[in-house]
Motif scaffolding. Structure first.
Motif, PDB file in Angstrom:
ATOM      1  N   PRO A  38       0.835  -1.202   0.000  1.00  0.00           N
ATOM      2  CA  PRO A  38       0.000   0.000   0.000  1.00  0.00           C
ATOM      3  C   PRO A  38       0.869   1.250   0.000  1.00  0.00           C
ATOM      4  CG  PRO A  38      -0.732  -1.570   1.665  1.00  0.00           C
ATOM      5  CD  PRO A  38       0.589  -2.068   1.155  1.00  0.00           C
ATOM      6  N   ARG A  39       0.347   2.325  -0.558  1.00  0.00           N
ATOM      7  CA  ARG A  39       1.122   3.561  -0.661  1.00  0.00           C
ATOM      8  C   ARG A  39       1.642   4.018   0.699  1.00  0.00           C
ATOM      9  NH1 ARG A  39       1.726   8.026  -4.123  1.00  0.00           N
ATOM     10  NH2 ARG A  39       0.242   7.185  -5.630  1.00  0.00           N
ATOM     11  N   ALA A  40       0.822   3.942   1.728  1.00  0.00           N
ATOM     12  CA  ALA A  40       1.241   4.431   3.047  1.00  0.00           C
ATOM     13  C   ALA A  40       2.472   3.678   3.551  1.00  0.00           C
ATOM     14  CB  ALA A  40       0.089   4.294   4.038  1.00  0.00           C
ATOM     15  N   LYS A  41       2.484   2.358   3.368  1.00  0.00           N
ATOM     16  CA  LYS A  41       3.639   1.565   3.799  1.00  0.00           C
ATOM     17  C   LYS A  41       4.861   1.870   2.934  1.00  0.00           C
ATOM     18  CE  LYS A  41       1.234  -2.349   5.915  1.00  0.00           C
ATOM     19  NZ  LYS A  41       1.057  -3.826   5.922  1.00  0.00           N
ATOM     20  N   TRP A  42       4.610   2.008   1.613  1.00  0.00           N
ATOM     21  CA  TRP A  42       5.736   2.288   0.713  1.00  0.00           C
ATOM     22  C   TRP A  42       6.390   3.630   1.031  1.00  0.00           C
ATOM     23  CZ3 TRP A  42       8.891  -0.555  -1.510  1.00  0.00           C
ATOM     24  CH2 TRP A  42       9.745  -0.083  -2.515  1.00  0.00           C
ATOM     25  N   GLU A  43       5.566   4.621   1.400  1.00  0.00           N
ATOM     26  CA  GLU A  43       6.117   5.935   1.708  1.00  0.00           C
ATOM     27  C   GLU A  43       6.956   5.900   2.986  1.00  0.00           C
ATOM     28  OE1 GLU A  43       6.298   8.394  -0.232  1.00  0.00           O
ATOM     29  OE2 GLU A  43       5.000   7.523  -1.769  1.00  0.00           O
ATOM     30  N   LEU A  44       6.621   5.024   3.919  1.00  0.00           N
ATOM     31  CA  LEU A  44       7.451   4.873   5.113  1.00  0.00           C
ATOM     32  C   LEU A  44       8.825   4.306   4.748  1.00  0.00           C
ATOM     33  CD1 LEU A  44       4.862   3.500   7.712  1.00  0.00           C
ATOM     34  CD2 LEU A  44       5.932   5.780   7.683  1.00  0.00           C
ATOM     35  N   ILE A  45       8.838   3.357   3.798  1.00  0.00           N
ATOM     36  CA  ILE A  45      10.119   2.800   3.347  1.00  0.00           C
ATOM     37  C   ILE A  45      10.909   3.852   2.570  1.00  0.00           C
ATOM     38  CG2 ILE A  45      11.191   1.042   1.876  1.00  0.00           C
ATOM     39  CD1 ILE A  45       8.851  -0.801   2.583  1.00  0.00           C
TER      40      ILE A  45
END
Length: 374
Positions: free
Chosen positions: A155-162
């Motif tokens: 999901p975008r939210a998880k990817w942005e954390l990475i």
């Protein structure tokens, strides 16, 4: 010559990689096998000794290996992925990644060929001109690719954390501190100078024909920004024209002079000899007269040029090298013996390809080879 660049590279990135691994592991995500790992700059085996330390930088690289494997390997053996990715790059497999000049790697090879006076960049796709292909560095503005570029298996939210964890790898500073390039070509129209140059004073010197030229005076680095090759046609300028413009800029700055076929004394070689004098490493234990001859030969080979032995002697004298008796080289018997000795040293060390470059690079004034090799 010891690979000091590789030593700086590992020392610089190893703690950053470990910080990234700790931060991402703490997120507790279950990662799909095709979530890409962070991209770190890579450089060829001949980069450190290249007269023009050039880096070609893109925006990001889609699907760059496996993040889950990266985390596992770096926990088990810190620094192992740095070594692995660098070794992979040095196999030159990237020559098959860009089919035309509208692809990043196609344009990069076209530019490298033109910069070295090679008319047919297509042969580089068969790993020809290895001395050129091994002489540059590759970077990206974003270590973790944009979500819109990614396979989207998170999901975008998880990817942005990475991505946020990977921001520690972004910015020009990592290139400057580890690879110390003399020129950087950024094929990324969206590059924002304020963020990419953060921490470094820079000036926009010119903006013409779609090429922006920045100067980092303190670091003595010139940066050229162009659109990605895939965008060039939409900008209204063919990729080949961008390439010609870029080569012309580097020529004008004296960063990449045009070599004549035969480098000897005279006006047609003055600029080339000045460039070699200015870009050669200073004499040292690791860069002695034998290393200097091999270095000059490699620079000549990149341009399909050769040099007269008397001209080599004068260049060695200018660089501060002397005979075993402390005399200047005269371009006669002693210089020929030196060339043969360099060839034999490289051959004994198993560096057969570099030995062959030395054998082909230097000629008698009548164009005959300096010495036969068989």
């Amino acid at each position: 010559m010891p690979d000091r660049t590789a030593e700086r590279y590992r020392g610089h990135f190893l703690p950053l990689v470990q910080e990234f691994v700790t931060e991402v592991n703490a997120l507790g995500f279950i990662l799909p096998p095709n979530a890409p790992q962070p991209f770190l700059p890579l450089f060829g085996s001949g980069y450190e000794r290249s007269a023009l330390r050039l880096a070609v930088v893109g925006q990001d690289t889609k699907s760059w290996h496996c993040l889950a494997s990266f985390l596992h390997e770096e926990v088990a053996d810190p620094g192992s992925t740095l070594t692995k990715r660098l070794a992979e790059f040095r196999t030159l497999d990237f020559v098959g990644w860009g089919q035309t000049s509208l692809h990043f790697w196609g344009f990069a090879m076209m530019f490298l060929a033109a910069l070295h006076g090679r008319p047919d960049w297509g042969v580089m796709k068969q790993k020809s001109h290895r001395e050129i292909l091994a002489s540059f560095a590759w970077g990206n503005g974003n270590a973790i690719e944009y979500f819109d570029s990614s396979p989207k298996h998170l999901p975008r939210a998880k990817w942005e954390l990475i991505r946020r964890a990977g921001e520690r790898f972004n910015g020009i500073g990592h290139l400057l501190e580890t690879l110390r390039p003399r020129a950087i070509v950024v094929l990324w129209k969206g590059m924002q100078p304020r963020s990419y140059f953060a921490g470094y004073e820079h000036v926009l010197l010119s903006e013409a024909d779609g090429v922006r030229h920045f100067r980092l005076a303190k670091e003595d680095v010139d940066v050229f920004q162009l659109p990605h090759p895939g965008r060039m046609r939409w900008e209204g300028t063919p990729a080949v024209d961008y390439c010609a413009c870029l080569v012309d800029r580097l020529r004008t700055l004296g960063l990449a002079p045009s070599f004549p076929v035969f480098v000897e004394g005279g006006a047609n070689s003055d600029e080339v000899l000045a460039s070699l004098r200015n870009s050669a490493p200073s004499p040292s234990v690791s860069f002695d007269k034998y290393a200097a001859v091999a270095w000059i030969a490699e620079e000549l080979a990149k341009r399909a040029s050769f040099m007269s032995v008397p001209t080599l002697a004068a260049l060695l004298n200018d660089l501060g090298f002397r005979t075993v008796y402390g005399h200047k080289y005269s371009g006669t018997r002693g210089t020929y013996h030196l060339i043969r000795a360099v060839y034999q040293r490289l051959e004994r060390a198993g560096k057969v390809n570099r030995a062959r470059l030395v054998a082909a690079a230097f000629r008698r004034p009548n164009f005959e080879y300096a010495f036969p090799t068989n």
